[in-house]
Scaffold this motif. Structure first.
Motif, PDB file in Angstrom:
ATOM      1  N   ALA A   1     -72.853   0.159 -20.961  1.00 57.65           N
ATOM      2  CA  ALA A   1     -71.913   1.144 -20.416  1.00 57.65           C
ATOM      3  C   ALA A   1     -70.980   1.666 -21.498  1.00 57.65           C
ATOM      4  O   ALA A   1     -70.327   2.689 -21.303  1.00 57.65           O
ATOM      5  CB  ALA A   1     -71.117   0.533 -19.276  1.00 57.65           C
TER       6      ALA A   1
ATOM      7  N   ARG B   1     -68.909   3.675 -17.184  1.00 62.54           N
ATOM      8  CA  ARG B   1     -70.300   3.832 -16.770  1.00 62.54           C
ATOM      9  C   ARG B   1     -70.929   4.918 -17.610  1.00 62.54           C
ATOM     10  O   ARG B   1     -70.416   6.023 -17.699  1.00 62.54           O
ATOM     11  CB  ARG B   1     -70.368   4.174 -15.290  1.00 62.54           C
ATOM     12  CG  ARG B   1     -71.775   4.461 -14.847  1.00 62.54           C
ATOM     13  CD  ARG B   1     -71.913   4.530 -13.350  1.00 62.54           C
ATOM     14  NE  ARG B   1     -73.188   5.156 -13.061  1.00 62.54           N
ATOM     15  CZ  ARG B   1     -74.360   4.547 -13.187  1.00 62.54           C
ATOM     16  NH1 ARG B   1     -74.406   3.302 -13.570  1.00 62.54           N
ATOM     17  NH2 ARG B   1     -75.483   5.183 -12.937  1.00 62.54           N
ATOM     18  N   LYS B   2     -72.033   4.590 -18.237  1.00 68.30           N
ATOM     19  CA  LYS B   2     -72.730   5.529 -19.108  1.00 68.30           C
ATOM     20  C   LYS B   2     -71.780   6.181 -20.106  1.00 68.30           C
ATOM     21  O   LYS B   2     -71.811   7.394 -20.311  1.00 68.30           O
ATOM     22  CB  LYS B   2     -73.468   6.579 -18.282  1.00 68.30           C
ATOM     23  CG  LYS B   2     -74.598   5.968 -17.465  1.00 68.30           C
ATOM     24  CD  LYS B   2     -75.425   7.002 -16.752  1.00 68.30           C
ATOM     25  CE  LYS B   2     -76.605   6.325 -16.062  1.00 68.30           C
ATOM     26  NZ  LYS B   2     -77.314   7.215 -15.161  1.00 68.30           N
ATOM     27  N   GLY B   3     -70.875   5.394 -20.671  1.00 65.47           N
ATOM     28  CA  GLY B   3     -69.997   5.886 -21.728  1.00 65.47           C
ATOM     29  C   GLY B   3     -68.753   6.607 -21.242  1.00 65.47           C
ATOM     30  O   GLY B   3     -67.908   6.982 -22.043  1.00 65.47           O
ATOM     31  N   ARG B   4     -68.638   6.824 -19.940  1.00 60.79           N
ATOM     32  CA  ARG B   4     -67.471   7.530 -19.428  1.00 60.79           C
ATOM     33  C   ARG B   4     -66.639   6.594 -18.543  1.00 60.79           C
ATOM     34  O   ARG B   4     -67.133   5.614 -18.023  1.00 60.79           O
ATOM     35  CB  ARG B   4     -67.905   8.734 -18.582  1.00 60.79           C
ATOM     36  CG  ARG B   4     -68.633   9.784 -19.374  1.00 60.79           C
ATOM     37  CD  ARG B   4     -69.189  10.856 -18.464  1.00 60.79           C
ATOM     38  NE  ARG B   4     -69.163  12.135 -19.135  1.00 60.79           N
ATOM     39  CZ  ARG B   4     -68.128  12.962 -19.107  1.00 60.79           C
ATOM     40  NH1 ARG B   4     -67.050  12.665 -18.411  1.00 60.79           N
ATOM     41  NH2 ARG B   4     -68.169  14.102 -19.768  1.00 60.79           N
TER      42      ARG B   4
ATOM     43  N   GLY C   1     -72.957   3.019 -10.136  1.00 63.48           N
ATOM     44  CA  GLY C   1     -73.144   4.446 -10.023  1.00 63.48           C
ATOM     45  C   GLY C   1     -73.806   4.867  -8.740  1.00 63.48           C
ATOM     46  O   GLY C   1     -74.969   4.630  -8.494  1.00 63.48           O
TER      47      GLY C   1
ATOM     48  N   GLN D   1     -86.042  -1.564 -15.655  1.00 61.94           N
ATOM     49  CA  GLN D   1     -85.155  -0.518 -16.188  1.00 61.94           C
ATOM     50  C   GLN D   1     -85.971   0.646 -16.771  1.00 61.94           C
ATOM     51  O   GLN D   1     -85.776   1.007 -17.923  1.00 61.94           O
ATOM     52  CB  GLN D   1     -84.257  -1.062 -17.313  1.00 61.94           C
ATOM     53  CG  GLN D   1     -83.576  -2.353 -17.017  1.00 61.94           C
ATOM     54  CD  GLN D   1     -82.353  -2.198 -16.158  1.00 61.94           C
ATOM     55  OE1 GLN D   1     -82.214  -1.211 -15.434  1.00 61.94           O
ATOM     56  NE2 GLN D   1     -81.468  -3.140 -16.214  1.00 61.94           N
TER      57      GLN D   1
ATOM     58  N   HIS E   1     -83.814   3.622 -18.219  1.00 63.54           N
ATOM     59  CA  HIS E   1     -82.571   3.351 -18.946  1.00 63.54           C
ATOM     60  C   HIS E   1     -82.526   4.126 -20.265  1.00 63.54           C
ATOM     61  O   HIS E   1     -83.427   4.031 -21.089  1.00 63.54           O
ATOM     62  CB  HIS E   1     -82.477   1.852 -19.223  1.00 63.54           C
ATOM     63  CG  HIS E   1     -81.194   1.446 -19.840  1.00 63.54           C
ATOM     64  ND1 HIS E   1     -80.057   1.244 -19.100  1.00 63.54           N
ATOM     65  CD2 HIS E   1     -80.839   1.239 -21.121  1.00 63.54           C
ATOM     66  CE1 HIS E   1     -79.072   0.921 -19.898  1.00 63.54           C
ATOM     67  NE2 HIS E   1     -79.515   0.903 -21.130  1.00 63.54           N
ATOM     68  N   GLY E   2     -81.491   4.912 -20.437  1.00 64.51           N
ATOM     69  CA  GLY E   2     -81.297   5.627 -21.691  1.00 64.51           C
ATOM     70  C   GLY E   2     -82.178   6.852 -21.889  1.00 64.51           C
ATOM     71  O   GLY E   2     -82.249   7.382 -22.990  1.00 64.51           O
TER      72      GLY E   2
ATOM     73  N   ASP F   1     -83.545  10.883 -21.067  1.00 64.78           N
ATOM     74  CA  ASP F   1     -82.983  12.163 -20.649  1.00 64.78           C
ATOM     75  C   ASP F   1     -83.512  12.535 -19.252  1.00 64.78           C
ATOM     76  O   ASP F   1     -84.460  11.944 -18.756  1.00 64.78           O
ATOM     77  CB  ASP F   1     -83.351  13.249 -21.658  1.00 64.78           C
ATOM     78  CG  ASP F   1     -84.837  13.365 -21.819  1.00 64.78           C
ATOM     79  OD1 ASP F   1     -85.452  14.157 -21.076  1.00 64.78           O
ATOM     80  OD2 ASP F   1     -85.400  12.644 -22.667  1.00 64.78           O
TER      81      ASP F   1
ATOM     82  N   ASP G   1     -79.589   0.487 -12.104  1.00 68.48           N
ATOM     83  CA  ASP G   1     -79.066   1.762 -11.663  1.00 68.48           C
ATOM     84  C   ASP G   1     -79.311   1.871 -10.155  1.00 68.48           C
ATOM     85  O   ASP G   1     -80.423   2.087  -9.705  1.00 68.48           O
ATOM     86  CB  ASP G   1     -79.825   2.867 -12.417  1.00 68.48           C
ATOM     87  CG  ASP G   1     -79.222   4.227 -12.171  1.00 68.48           C
ATOM     88  OD1 ASP G   1     -78.473   4.365 -11.182  1.00 68.48           O
ATOM     89  OD2 ASP G   1     -79.502   5.143 -12.954  1.00 68.48           O
TER      90      ASP G   1
END
Lengths: 357, 494
Positions: B45, B217-220, B247, B422, B425-426, B428, B454
């Motif tokens: 995260a 979560r996810k960098g935010r 999320g 997963q 995961h990661g 796009d 997720d």
């Protein structure tokens, strides 16, 4: 402006590898030259003398090829083992066990004459393979590091040979010397002309190099080696057994060293004598043969010849100039030192950058 | 507490790795003196990245850090330490053969050249009595328990004058008694006016100890609120918190065609699995997966999901109960770089990783190189893998294309059970959709076990969901729209 030494992520090209190796040989020769000067010997004269007596003479060349045979057998085998990330330091002992088994076949078995030479190689191979197989079992059963066990088994092999030549196998015709009896003529390998090149072993070595090349490029075993050495986790995922792979690899590598031992006793000595005169440190030097060839078995032909040249040049220096034998070790040590140094340097580059930031 | 000015402020911190992965994306964080600030989030995260920026190991690509309202820039960990920021790492950085005092002296400034240890030992006693950290200065690190080693790390940070302490998952290695002891120490330091940042993914302990909670979560930043806002009894609010971590903001609408269910392809009964340390990771769970259905395993990381998959795939022994798989298993592992593929091998070589023994690809001794090449070309075309050729190393593929290659390989095995760990995961958005479509398509031939961190993915794809918590599983049957709250509660063990 300042500079920084940083890791070069790119794999060095063949040209870079070659020029770095040549350069390091020159640098080593320069330092060895200083030692010659200290003994009052003109280094230029010494080098021309060494070159004319090795590369420049028929006998010198034949000796280089002769000494490259065990180096090639052991080096190609070790290359395969190192590709698997198994660290076999035990080629020296595997050579001795091969020599021992070949001696038994030559002196004490009652094989018919025409079968004697094939049997001698077969026994050499099996003995070397068994000696290489024991550490794989110790590793798989008890997790004992193969670096320790392969190294220590060299000494076991050494003392077994010493025991035999001083004890039960001591030759009755040798007037008290610690040798076995001489092999019968049917157990002696044919030579090329009046050289000491025992060509059957040389051919076996070249076949081995080809076989290892094929294993690495198109065999199932080669694929398994590549997977487990680069990612043990992926190996487990793919259901590849680490120990099964290492088992086969060590059978090949140990067996190859055993063949080298058999070739030495049947081609050169025609008897079993003090272990240091048989294995000669070939098993340790072969580590460098494999390592300098990186991962390409075909290159071991070149690196084995290079190491053999260093051996022969050392002998020449000792004979021609009456220098103490230790000088030879110092010289080979220096050459290896510079070669290893160049290996490290190839992986780095110098980058120039302005100082701010 | 809110009246005081923050001792530390991080503003709009952004960190981008290898040009594309936003590990931190415009993160704001305020920490006040005398506050225990919990930083929550799943693996990946961005918690550790953010703290590494704060302690000077990384530099942020954008954003600023303020200490006492003044902007600071840390070029090295040493500068962060000089500014009063100290980090206790998850993996301790101690020399096992040295004593406690020697480890603390290491890298400490202002010590005399001779007999530095006497000074250290004196100062050590002072800290020991102040925080009740019973520890013997002359003991060697290797003799100490994990909890004691952690104390040494904490003293190391305090003795350097830290006013902001960062603890990276401090409880993950501790026993319950050791956790209690750690919490008492933290409360003492809080009373002293120190600020503590406590990184964890365990929601329960966060509510026990923290004053303020920030969820990444996810960098935010997904949420930032005082702990008092979550009353102890209000389970709904706790579930909300858990859902913020995994999320649920986006309820995804995935078109699912109806597929008839077949026989069970995976039958798990009273399954008991031990972890590497010999304690129970999975405590007697039962479930089954039928052909044509997607069974999801969700939960906060580290609640037994990993050992469960390892046991089903045969990579970990079963200690009790049973686990029966009908037919072959296709397996998409979480670690796609080092397990699912071998980065240095070519795409062609990777395309047969789990099937190289198949008679199409190899004989008794040799590989059938032409047919492997053919096969890899076929997979590239069928799964739209963007690659310059089948003989390029797999490491040159982008994350999404590598996952497509693994997916292609595992889906083409005609296995009756597909385990996807997963799988997105990661990746796009485009690749995620592709993976989902392929997994849904696979229901025609197989039963699918989807292990996902997720929740929105699991909610969108699964027919049934098993929530794992402390090695136990609770199963929910879809549709899930009115069960999300309950799922969230189960994830934190309530």
């Amino acid at each position: 402006m300042g500079f920084r030494i940083e890791k070069n992520p790119a794999v060095p090209s063949r040209m870079v590898v070659f020029s770095f190796s040549v350069l390091s040989l020159f640098l080593a020769s320069a330092v060895i030259g200083i030692i010659f000067l200290a003994y009052g010997i003109n280094p230029i004269r010494a080098y021309t003398d060494v070159l004319s007596k090795t590369l420049g003479s028929f006998y010198g060349l034949s000796e280089i090829i002769r000494k490259s045979i065990p180096l090639l057998l052991c080096g190609a085998g070790l290359l395969l083992v190192f590709r698997t990330s198994f660290w076999n330091i035990g080629a020296e002992g595997q050579i001795l066990m091969g020599a021992l088994a070949a001696t038994w076949a030559a002196l004490f078995s009652n094989f018919p004459d025409f079968l004697l030479i094939p049997c001698l190689f077969l026994f050499g191979f099996i003995a070397g393979a068994v000696w290489g197989f024991i550490p794989t079992v110790l590793k798989s059963r008890f997790r004992i590091s193969e670096v320790i066990t392969t190294l220590m088994m060299n000494y076991i092999a050494l003392y077994i040979v010493l025991f035999l030549i001083h004890g039960p196998w001591k030759g009755k015709t040798m007037r008290g010397f610690a040798y076995t009896d001489k092999f019968p003529a049917s157990a002696s390998l044919p030579l090329i002309g009046n050289t000491r090149i025992h060509w059957p072993t040389l051919i076996i070595a070249l076949i081995l190099v080809a076989a290892i090349y094929i294993i690495l490029t198109r065999a199932k075993l080669g694929y398994e080696i590549k997977v487990i050495s680069q990612s043990p986790k992926a190996g487990r995922y793919a259901g590849i057994s680490y120990f099964k792979t290492v088992f086969w690899v060590m059978i090949i590598s140990g067996g190859a060293a055993g063949l080298a031992g058999a070739g030495e006793v049947a081609g050169i000595h025609h008897l079993l004598r003090h272990p240091n005169q048989i294995s000669m440190g070939y098993g340790y030097t072969a580590i460098l043969v494999a390592w300098l060839a990186r991962s390409n078995p075909v290159i071991t032909i070149m690196t084995a010849l290079l190491m053999a040249f260093i051996f022969v040049a050392g002998d020449t220096i000792q004979l021609s100039f009456g220098l103490p034998s230790q000088i030879v070790n110092v010289s080979t040590g220096l050459i290896l030192f510079f070669l290893i140094l160049s290996e490290g340097m190839m992986r780095y580059r110098i980058s120039w950058k302005s100082k701010e930031g | 507490m809110k009246n005081s000015n923050p001792i530390l402020s991080m503003r709009n911190i952004t960190k981008i790795f290898s040009g594309k992965v936003r590990a931190n994306d415009a993160v704001n964080l305020d920490v006040h003196p005398g506050e225990i600030h919990a930083l929550l989030g799943e693996n990946g995260a961005g918690k550790t990245t953010l703290m590494n920026i704060l302690s000077g190991y990384y530099r942020a690509d954008e954003g600023e850090i303020f200490m006492h309202g003044k902007p600071v820039l840390f070029k090295s960990p040493r500068q962060a330490i000089e500014n009063g920021i100290g980090m206790v790492h998850q993996h301790f950085m101690l020399v096992p053969q040295h004593t406690v005092a020697e480890n603390i002296a290491l890298g400490l400034k202002g010590l005399p050249f001779v007999f530095p240890l006497r000074i250290i030992e004196g100062r050590l006693r002072e800290f020991v009595s102040k925080y009740d950290l019973s520890i013997e200065p002359g003991a060697r690190i290797w003799q100490l328990s994990v909890g004691e080693r952690q104390k040494v790390e904490i003293i190391k940070v305090l003795i350097r004058g830290a006013r902001v302490l960062i603890l990276d998952e401090p409880t993950s290695v501790l026993t319950p008694e050791e956790i209690d002891r750690l919490f008492r120490i933290l409360k003492k330091m809080k009373a002293e006016g120190k600020a503590i940042i406590f990184i964890t993914h365990k929601l329960g302990e966060v509510l026990e100890i923290s004053d303020y909670i920030t969820i990444l979560r996810k960098g935010r930043v997904a949420a930032s609120l005082p702990s008092s806002a979550i009353a102890q009894k209000e389970e709904k609010a706790k579930a909300e918190l858990a859902l913020k971590m995994v999320g649920r903001e986006v309820i995804l609408d995935v078109k699912k065609k109806h597929v008839n269910l077949g026989d069970a392809v995976l039958e798990v009964k009273d399954l008991l699995i031990l972890n590497d340390r010999g304690s129970e990771a999975v405590k007697g769970i039962s479930f089954s997966v039928r052909r044509g259905e997607i069974f999801g395993i969700v939960g906060v990381a580290g609640n037994g999901q990993g050992p469960l998959v390892e046991a089903i795939t045969g990579h970990r022994p079963i200690s009790g109960g049973g686990c029966t798989v009908t037919g072959e298993i296709g397996y998409i592992p979480e670690d796609r770089l080092n397990m699912g593929s071998v980065p240095d091998l070519t795409i062609a070589e990777n395309s047969i990783l789990t099937q190289y023994r198949n008679s199409c690809f190899s004989g008794h001794l040799f590989l059938n190189l032409p047919s492997i090449q053919e096969w890899a070309k076929k997979l590239i075309a069928m799964f739209n893998i963007m690659a310059s050729g089948v003989n390029t190393p797999a490491k040159q593929l982008s994350g999404g294309n590598l996952q497509r290659l693994i997916l292609a390989r595992e889906l083409s095995r005609n296995s009756s059970l597909l385990i996807a760990e997963q799988p997105t995961h990661g990746l796009d958005v485009g690749s995620i959709e592709y993976v989902w479509k392929s997994i849904l398509e696979q229901r025609k031939n197989a039963g699918i076990l989807l292990v996902s961190g997720d929740l929105s993915e699991a909610l969108a794809l699964c027919d049934r969901i098993g929530v794992m918590y402390h090695g136990k599983v609770t199963i929910f049957t879809g549709p899930f729209s009115n069960k999300i709250e309950k799922i969230g509660l189960k994830m934190i063990g309530m």
